[in-house]
Design an enzyme around this catalytic site. Structure first.
Site: not given
Length: 295
Positions: A241, A275
């Site tokens: 991210k 995740r």
């Protein structure tokens, strides 16, 4: 780092109890055209199956299928198209991998229901119920349609913070209000879910959703406050991210090393599920942390 004592947890999927005695690894399978990292790579059935097999071979406990990108600036696809993509993917994986645990990443009730009916096990909602219409129960209390759907289907539910702000481009919260806001957000919604009879709920603090890069790192540093306050397993979704690649001046393709580092911090602070796009490094991180905690 702290020496965190991992707490085992379990969920019920398809009528069977699945227990996790180490942190679980959720492998990401995006069947989207425009996800920020791997959009378009796994749209064709052959590529989808090959990636799912790789995730499982690398040690994934769960495969999380996403059909609509939630990257910054993305437009959510129509719900009927999302439902079609999800059900096709779920049926394909279920036919080839009948025992794998499948999660579906959607913030709308209709695609979630269609995917569960097609054979998925878990609903992963990035909006925490806030993008579905409220409906009135017999008590005259309005509840999110997603919550009613989860309760009716009796499936595990992952509830994320910050998705509504992210999708609707609403203002960020001030730093000093963020943690308090998250505690209130989860507390109210958990109370509603449990009153509806939902049994398995995980919480996701929503790294990268409705938060600045600086807030994401502050949240990661204080993650143990949430894992102490809530008994529900906490899922950390940090993989590749912007909180990794922007400070480092790199691209998502180059952000694996940073992902491993931040996953280790999240696990050390009590996260029980990660995740990730890259399963093998995540599982190796978990194994090394387990050795360190016993040393």
């Amino acid at each position: 780092m702290k020496k965190n004592n991992f707490k085992s947890f379990s969920i019920t999927v398809q009528g069977r109890l699945v227990e996790f005695n180490r942190p679980a690894v959720m492998g990401i399978l995006n069947v989207t055209d425009d996800s920020f990292y791997d959009g378009g790579r796994y749209r064709k059935p052959e590529a989808m199956l090959a990636q799912a097999r790789k995730l499982l071979a690398d040690g994934a406990d769960i495969i999380d299928i996403g059909a609509s990108s939630s990257r910054p600036g993305a437009t959510l696809i129509p719900q009927d198209e999302e439902a079609r993509r999800l059900t096709e993917a779920v049926r394909l994986l279920r036919s080839e991998m009948p025992d794998c645990i499948i999660s579906v990443d959607t913030c709308f009730a209709a695609p979630a229901r269609a995917a569960i009916e097609a054979g998925a096990d878990i609903i992963n909602d990035i909006a925490g119920g806030e993008l579905t219409q409220p409906i009135n129960q017999s008590s005259n209390q309005a509840i999110p349609e997603m919550f009613a759907t989860v309760a009716e289907l009796q499936v595990p539910y992952i509830m994320m913070h910050g998705g509504r702000e992210h999708v609707n481009h609403e203002p960020y919260l001030e730093d000093d209000r963020l943690i308090d806001s998250m505690v209130q957000f989860f507390s109210r919604r958990l109370d509603t879910l449990y009153r509806l009879g939902v049994k398995d709920v995980w919480i996701d603090p929503g790294f990268g959703f409705g938060k600045t890069v600086e807030q994401n790192h502050m949240l990661l540093d204080r993650l143990d406050e949430l894992t102490t306050l809530f008994r529900e397993p906490l899922l950390a979704a940090l993989s590749r991210k912007s909180m990794i690649y922007r400070p480092l001046g790199i691209t998502p393709d180059e952000a694996l090393d940073g992902t491993i580092a931040l996953d280790a911090i999240a696990l050390d602070r009590g996260a029980r599920i990660v995740r990730v796009h890259d399963v093998k490094p995540a599982l190796e991180t978990i194994k090394l942390l387990a050795i360190n905690s016993k040393a």
